[in-house]
Scaffold this motif. Structure first.
Motif: not given
Length: 305
Positions: A46-57
Motif C-alpha cells: 500500500g505504500n507509494t513512490f512518486s517521481g517524474t518521467g518524460v514522454l519520449v514517444g
C-alpha cells in the motif's frame, strides 16, 4: 556610381529594418510541461513512490528512473503536466531498456497520440552549458511541474552512467527530464545525487538519454543542443546570394539574428536590391536584379544563446 551607392545603402537599410522589426517568439515547444509526467507507483503493502518521467514517444512511452518504480510488483499510474493523483492514468511497465542502469520505461495504456520530445547527445565541448531540470517535488501545493536551472558540471560519465550537474533537484523529481536551456531538446533524466559524509550534496546525477536511443528508438532532435560559438558557421557559399531564388540561411527568428555582411556588384536600376528577409519563421537572403548586371550579397547570423 551614385546610383550604385544608393542601392547598396538601401539594401543594407532594408536588411536592418527587417532585423530590428522582428522579436523573438516563444519556444517551438508549445508547452514543455505537457511532456513532463507525474508518476506514482503503489507497492503491494500500500505504500507509494512518486517521481517524474518524460514522454519520449507518440505511443505514450515514458522514460524515468528505475528506483521511482519501487518493487517489481508495484502498480504505476501517471499524469502529464500535473501532479494530481486523482488525474493519473494506468501505465504499463516495459522490459528494462538497459539492465544495470537506473532507468525504466513505462507506457500509458490509453491509446492516443501523445506529445513527446526529441533528444540530443552530450559532447565534450558542452561542459558548463546551461540546462533546465523539470519535475514534481514532493508535497507540491500547486501540482504544477517545477523547473530548476543549472549547468553541465561535467560531461564524462561515472561507471553508473551519470554525468554531474548543479541543477537543484528535490525529492519527487527523480526520473525527471533534463532539457536544453531553450527547452527544445532532451539531454537526459535525473537519476539521483551524490552526498558527502556530512550529508551535503556534492553533485546531482544525470543519465544521458543518447545512450538509450538505439534500444528505445528515440528520435534525435533536428537541432543541436548548444552552439560552440555565437557566430553561425556556414558551409562555403551557403550564406552567399548571387541572383536567382533566395537562399535559406537555416536560422529561425526565435533562434538567432541574421543581417547583411557584404554587398557586391552593380546596381544599375533603382529597383535592384539585396536584403535579409523572413519566410515561414526562417531567415533568407535574396534580392532583385532588374538591370542584368551582376550583384549579390553575403549574410552573417548570430545565435541568441
Amino acid at each position: 556610381m551614385k546610383r550604385d551607392l544608393w542601392a547598396v545603402l538601401w539594401g543594407l537599410l532594408a536588411g536592418f529594418v527587417c532585423l530590428v522589426g522582428m522579436s523573438r517568439t516563444a519556444s517551438a515547444q508549445d508547452d514543455i510541461a505537457s511532456v513532463t509526467v507525474f508518476i506514482q507507483c503503489t507497492q503491494p503493502d500500500g505504500n507509494t513512490f512518486s517521481g517524474t518521467g518524460v514522454l519520449v514517444g507518440r505511443d505514450g512511452y515514458v522514460l524515468t528512473a528505475n528506483h521511482v518504480l519501487g518493487k517489481a510488483e508495484s502498480v504505476c499510474r501517471g499524469s502529464p503536466r500535473v501532479a494530481d493523483p486523482g488525474a493519473t492514468k494506468q501505465m504499463i511497465k516495459q522490459p528494462a531498456p538497459v539492465p544495470g542502469l537506473d532507468v525504466a520505461l513505462l507506457q500509458f495504456s490509453e491509446q492516443i497520440d501523445y506529445p513527446f520530445i526529441t533528444y540530443c547527445s552530450v559532447e565534450n565541448w558542452m561542459i558548463r552549458r546551461p540546462i533546465i531540470v523539470a519535475g514534481f517535488p514532493g508535497k507540491t501545493e500547486t501540482g504544477a511541474a517545477s523547473f530548476r536551472s543549472g549547468v553541465l558540471a561535467t560531461v564524462r560519465a561515472t561507471p553508473k552512467g551519470m554525468i554531474e550537474t548543479d541543477g537543484q533537484t528535490a525529492a519527487g523529481m527523480s526520473g525527471g527530464p533534463v532539457f536544453t536551456k531553450d527547452l527544445k531538446s532532451l539531454i537526459g533524466i535525473v537519476i539521483g545525487a551524490q552526498f558527502d559524509q556530512a550529508g551535503s550534496v556534492t553533485y546531482y546525477g544525470i543519465l544521458p538519454v543518447a545512450k538509450l536511443a538505439l534500444q528505445l528508438g528515440l528520435i534525435q532532435s533536428p537541432q543541436p543542443c548548444f552552439h560552440k560559438t555565437h557566430e553561425v558557421e556556414f558551409e562555403p557559399g551557403k550564406n552567399q546570394w548571387r541572383g536567382g531564388d533566395p537562399i535559406q540561411l537555416g536560422v529561425g527568428v526565435e533562434d538567432g539574428a541574421c543581417f547583411l555582411a557584404t554587398v557586391t556588384g552593380q546596381f544599375n536600376d533603382k529597383a535592384d536590391s539585396v536584403g535579409v528577409s523572413v519566410k515561414d519563421g526562417q531567415y533568407e537572403l535574396g534580392g532583385e536584379n532588374h538591370s542584368g548586371g551582376q550583384h549579390g550579397a553575403t549574410a552573417r547570423c548570430i545565435w541568441y544563446e
